[in-house]
Structures are given as C-alpha cells and as structure tokens.
Design an enzyme around this catalytic site. Structure first.
Site, short mmCIF file in Angstrom:
data_model
loop_
_atom_site.label_atom_id
_atom_site.label_comp_id
_atom_site.label_asym_id
_atom_site.label_seq_id
_atom_site.Cartn_x
_atom_site.Cartn_y
_atom_site.Cartn_z
N ARG A 103 31.01 30.96 22.62
CA ARG A 103 31.86 29.83 22.94
C ARG A 103 33.00 30.31 23.83
NH1 ARG A 103 35.24 26.27 18.54
NH2 ARG A 103 36.34 28.20 18.19
N THR A 107 37.47 26.54 27.27
CA THR A 107 36.81 25.23 27.47
C THR A 107 36.14 24.77 26.17
OG1 THR A 107 34.71 26.24 28.09
CG2 THR A 107 36.30 25.84 29.86
N ASP A 203 37.70 32.56 11.24
CA ASP A 203 36.59 32.94 12.12
C ASP A 203 35.49 33.58 11.27
OD1 ASP A 203 36.25 33.92 15.40
OD2 ASP A 203 34.92 34.68 13.84
N ASP A 206 34.32 37.11 12.34
CA ASP A 206 35.31 38.14 12.03
C ASP A 206 35.34 38.42 10.54
OD1 ASP A 206 35.92 38.23 14.67
OD2 ASP A 206 37.88 37.27 14.49
N1 URA Z 1 34.06 29.19 14.51
C1 URA Z 1 34.57 29.83 13.43
O1 URA Z 1 34.15 30.94 13.10
N2 URA Z 1 35.55 29.22 12.72
C2 URA Z 1 36.03 27.99 13.06
O2 URA Z 1 36.91 27.49 12.35
C3 URA Z 1 35.49 27.36 14.18
C4 URA Z 1 34.50 27.97 14.89
#
Ligand code: URA
Length: 213
Positions: A103, A107, A203, A206
């Site tokens: 991603r 954008t 995330d 992560d």
């Molecule tokens: N991707 C993620 O890992 N966490 C989010 O909150 C949104 C997209």
C-alpha cells in the site's frame, strides 16, 4: 459481498489480547494463528465437497471429501503470512499461492509487487488471507486479480474490517459475477486519516514480524 462477523467468546477474547499494545510479537503470532483457525471454521462453511464411500469396521457409509480442484489459499504478503498456518491447519490439502501487495502510504492505493499463483484458476475456490481490511484497496485488487485468472468463488478472511473498506470492495466489485464472502473477527468503527483501523490493533505486519526500516 456477504459479510460474516464471527460472534464467539473465544474469538472476542483472543482479538482483545491482539489489540492490546502490550502484547509482544511471539504472543501476537500465536494468538493470530489460533484466531485464524477459529475463523477458518466459519470461512470453509461453503467449501465444495463430493460424496465418497468408506467402509467402517461395521458397515459401508457414505461421507464426503473435498472436491477437485482443491481450494487455493492466498495469503497477501507480508502480514497475510501470519495467517497461513492457522488456515492450513483446517485445510491441509489446499494449495497455496502468494500475492505480494503493498500500500502506498500517501495515496493508500495498492499495487502488486510479487505473484506466485497458478495461471488458470478456473473452477477454484480461493481463500484470501489479509489481516486488516482497512481502505479495502488491497483486498479489492487481490480479488479482482484472482477473478481475472478464473476463480469462481472467493472468501476473504480478515482479523478486522472497517465499514469504509467493505463499502469500497462492494463498489469496486459491482457486477464481478463471482460470489465473495468476508469472514472477520471484528468490524471496527472507522479508518483514521493515516488509513489505520480505529481502534484496530496497529500495523499487523509490524506486530507479527517487527518494524522494517
Ligand atoms: N494495515 C494495518 O496493518 N493496520 C491498519 O490499521 C490498517 C492497515
């Protein structure tokens, strides 16, 4: 798109621990794995089977076996990898294909950077694994990719989803002509301005694998 928010106390319990920012990576990975196995049970409700005869020690019986072609499980790299073992636990004979999507953080649009999938997915049921259905851009692009290859039945398995993401997928996939189902452990409130799910869990990549600089 059919949306199924799994409603089970064990799912809610595990999701709550995943959300907690104090949960460390090893615990997060283990709980994500367990949660996906519970979601996989719901997600495979429509898996195709065919009748088969077996002989028990007592008599003949008619049962079922998974149909051919076998289902295809598609984790979206990187975070979807953390869901693969949990899914394979229930579908050990499924084939696995990989889709790398990233991603753009400005954008928020998704693009494909890697792909290892059969060229022909005709007649295939596909299970797409992506923990966070946030803007919907990644999942929508992944589903379109699989349908262009011939997949005729798609189930997305996500830990969390947003109303915005679901609306985007429904808009993007209008008229796609293939049944799409979403199975998720939770439908959260919204997206924030950075594209993160609120309250979410941060995330997912992560938290599973650590921050890549
Ligand atoms: N991707 C993620 O890992 N966490 C989010 O909150 C949104 C997209």
């Amino acid at each position: 798109m059919q949306v199924h928010v799994a409603d089970h106390p064990l799912i809610s319990h595990k999701l709550t621990v995943l959300r907690d920012k104090r949960t460390d990576s090893p615990t997060f990975r283990r709980l994500a794995d367990e949660l996906v196995t519970l979601l996989a049970y719901e997600a495979t409700r429509d898996v195709r089977v065919e009748p088969v005869e077996v002989e028990t020690p007592v008599a003949k019986a008619t049962g079922v076996k998974l149909s051919s072609p076998r289902p295809l499980v598609v984790p979206i790299l990187r975070a979807g990898l953390g869901m693969l073992d949990g899914m394979q636990r229930l579908l050990p004979t499924a084939e696995v294909g990989f889709l790398g999507m990233i991603r753009n953080e400005e954008t928020l649009e998704a693009s494909t950077y890697a792909e290892r999938l059969p060229d022909d997915l005709a007649g295939r049921q596909c299970y797409v694994l992506d923990p966070m259905l946030a803007t919907g851009g990644t999942l929508s692009a992944a589903i379109e990719f699989l349908v262009r290859r011939g997949a005729d039945h798609i189930t997305a398995v996500c830990l969390l989803a947003t109303p915005e993401g679901i609306a985007r997928i429904e808009r993007d996939l209008t008229g796609i002509g293939v049944p799409v189902t979403l199975v998720t452990a939770g439908l959260d409130e919204k997206l924030n301005e950075k594209g993160y799910i609120v309250p979410g869990l941060g995330d997912a990549g992560d938290r599973l694998y650590g921050v890549v600089g």
